[in-house]
Write a protein that holds these residues in place. Structure first.
Motif, mmCIF file in Angstrom:
data_model
loop_
_atom_site.group_PDB
_atom_site.id
_atom_site.type_symbol
_atom_site.label_atom_id
_atom_site.label_comp_id
_atom_site.label_asym_id
_atom_site.label_seq_id
_atom_site.Cartn_x
_atom_site.Cartn_y
_atom_site.Cartn_z
ATOM 1 N N ARG A 14 0.841 -1.195 0.000
ATOM 2 C CA ARG A 14 0.000 0.000 0.000
ATOM 3 C C ARG A 14 0.877 1.246 0.000
ATOM 4 N N GLY A 15 0.327 2.343 -0.548
ATOM 5 C CA GLY A 15 1.057 3.606 -0.550
ATOM 6 C C GLY A 15 1.899 3.747 -1.801
ATOM 7 N N PRO A 16 2.435 4.965 -2.011
ATOM 8 C CA PRO A 16 3.235 5.215 -3.220
ATOM 9 C C PRO A 16 4.566 4.474 -3.151
ATOM 10 N N SER A 17 5.082 4.179 -4.302
ATOM 11 C CA SER A 17 6.373 3.498 -4.356
ATOM 12 C C SER A 17 7.479 4.503 -4.096
ATOM 13 N N THR A 18 8.654 3.990 -3.811
ATOM 14 C CA THR A 18 9.796 4.884 -3.601
ATOM 15 C C THR A 18 10.141 5.612 -4.881
ATOM 16 N N TYR A 19 9.883 5.026 -6.016
ATOM 17 C CA TYR A 19 10.111 5.691 -7.303
ATOM 18 C C TYR A 19 9.220 6.930 -7.412
ATOM 19 N N THR A 20 7.958 6.756 -7.054
ATOM 20 C CA THR A 20 7.024 7.871 -7.113
ATOM 21 C C THR A 20 7.468 8.969 -6.163
ATOM 22 N N LEU A 21 7.894 8.619 -4.982
ATOM 23 C CA LEU A 21 8.337 9.603 -4.003
ATOM 24 C C LEU A 21 9.575 10.345 -4.500
ATOM 25 N N SER A 22 10.522 9.611 -5.051
ATOM 26 C CA SER A 22 11.738 10.283 -5.495
ATOM 27 C C SER A 22 11.467 11.158 -6.717
ATOM 28 N N PHE A 23 10.591 10.729 -7.607
ATOM 29 C CA PHE A 23 10.247 11.534 -8.769
ATOM 30 C C PHE A 23 9.536 12.812 -8.326
ATOM 31 N N SER A 24 8.614 12.672 -7.376
ATOM 32 C CA SER A 24 7.917 13.850 -6.839
ATOM 33 C C SER A 24 8.901 14.779 -6.146
ATOM 34 N N GLY A 25 9.857 14.202 -5.441
ATOM 35 C CA GLY A 25 10.877 15.012 -4.770
ATOM 36 C C GLY A 25 11.721 15.781 -5.764
ATOM 37 N N ILE A 26 12.092 15.131 -6.852
ATOM 38 C CA ILE A 26 12.886 15.792 -7.890
ATOM 39 C C ILE A 26 12.099 16.951 -8.497
ATOM 40 N N ILE A 27 10.834 16.723 -8.769
ATOM 41 C CA ILE A 27 9.999 17.780 -9.333
ATOM 42 C C ILE A 27 9.870 18.934 -8.340
ATOM 43 N N ALA A 28 9.700 18.616 -7.061
ATOM 44 C CA ALA A 28 9.583 19.664 -6.040
ATOM 45 C C ALA A 28 10.866 20.473 -5.936
ATOM 46 N N VAL A 29 12.005 19.778 -5.933
ATOM 47 C CA VAL A 29 13.290 20.472 -5.854
ATOM 48 C C VAL A 29 13.514 21.324 -7.097
ATOM 49 N N ALA A 30 13.154 20.792 -8.259
ATOM 50 C CA ALA A 30 13.301 21.564 -9.501
ATOM 51 C C ALA A 30 12.422 22.817 -9.459
ATOM 52 N N GLY A 31 11.220 22.678 -8.921
ATOM 53 C CA GLY A 31 10.331 23.833 -8.788
ATOM 54 C C GLY A 31 10.903 24.875 -7.847
ATOM 55 N N LEU A 32 11.443 24.426 -6.732
ATOM 56 C CA LEU A 32 12.063 25.356 -5.784
ATOM 57 C C LEU A 32 13.278 26.030 -6.403
ATOM 58 N N LEU A 33 14.063 25.249 -7.123
ATOM 59 C CA LEU A 33 15.241 25.803 -7.779
ATOM 60 C C LEU A 33 14.842 26.852 -8.813
ATOM 61 N N ALA A 34 13.829 26.548 -9.627
ATOM 62 C CA ALA A 34 13.356 27.507 -10.637
ATOM 63 C C ALA A 34 12.834 28.772 -9.959
ATOM 64 N N SER A 35 12.127 28.612 -8.867
ATOM 65 C CA SER A 35 11.610 29.762 -8.132
ATOM 66 C C SER A 35 12.749 30.598 -7.562
ATOM 67 N N GLY A 36 13.759 29.923 -7.040
ATOM 68 C CA GLY A 36 14.919 30.631 -6.495
ATOM 69 C C GLY A 36 15.670 31.389 -7.573
ATOM 70 N N VAL A 37 15.831 30.776 -8.728
ATOM 71 C CA VAL A 37 16.523 31.440 -9.841
ATOM 72 C C VAL A 37 15.725 32.660 -10.302
ATOM 73 N N ALA A 38 14.414 32.510 -10.395
ATOM 74 C CA ALA A 38 13.573 33.640 -10.811
ATOM 75 C C ALA A 38 13.655 34.773 -9.797
ATOM 76 N N THR A 39 13.614 34.422 -8.528
ATOM 77 C CA THR A 39 13.722 35.448 -7.479
ATOM 78 C C THR A 39 15.079 36.128 -7.534
ATOM 79 N N TYR A 40 16.148 35.349 -7.714
ATOM 80 C CA TYR A 40 17.496 35.908 -7.814
ATOM 81 C C TYR A 40 17.582 36.877 -8.994
ATOM 82 N N ASN A 41 17.017 36.482 -10.136
ATOM 83 C CA ASN A 41 17.043 37.349 -11.321
ATOM 84 C C ASN A 41 16.263 38.638 -11.066
ATOM 85 N N ASP A 42 15.106 38.523 -10.402
ATOM 86 C CA ASP A 42 14.318 39.717 -10.083
ATOM 87 C C ASP A 42 15.100 40.659 -9.176
#
Length: 99
Positions: A14-42
């Motif tokens: 039951r529950g999400p697989s570790t693959y799903t968790l790590s993929f979601s984590g990568i997407i979350a980190v990428a989103g945070l990184l993109a947000s940080g880069v945009a903020t830095y540029n601003d």
């Protein structure tokens, strides 16, 4: 296998697989990184704008200072000429009254 063993295996799946968790984590980190880069540029753009504004203000102040110096010089010259003319008028008036 007993019924208890099959229940435990079902519980583990039951529950999400570790693959799903790590993929979601990568997407979350990428989103945070993109947000940080945009903020830095601003922030960098804001700093650059402030510096341009500061430079423009300094140049404007220098230009106005030069214009003020020029106007003061012209004012001094005009006042000198006015005082000379006033002195001549006073002299002529004083000599005219003596006669």
């Amino acid at each position: 296998m007993t019924d208890d063993d099959s229940d435990q295996k079902k519980d583990r799946r039951r529950g999400p697989s570790t693959y799903t968790l790590s993929f979601s984590g990568i997407i979350a980190v990428a989103g945070l990184l993109a947000s940080g880069v945009a903020t830095y540029n601003d922030v960098q753009n804001d700093i650059a704008s402030l510096k341009r504004g500061e430079l423009y203000q300094e140049r404007t102040n220098e230009r106005l200072s030069e214009e003020l110096k020029s106007a003061r010089g012209e004012q001094r010259e005009t006042m000198r000429e006015f005082n000379e003319k006033l002195d001549r008028i006073i002299d002529q008036w004083a000599h005219g009254r003596k006669r």
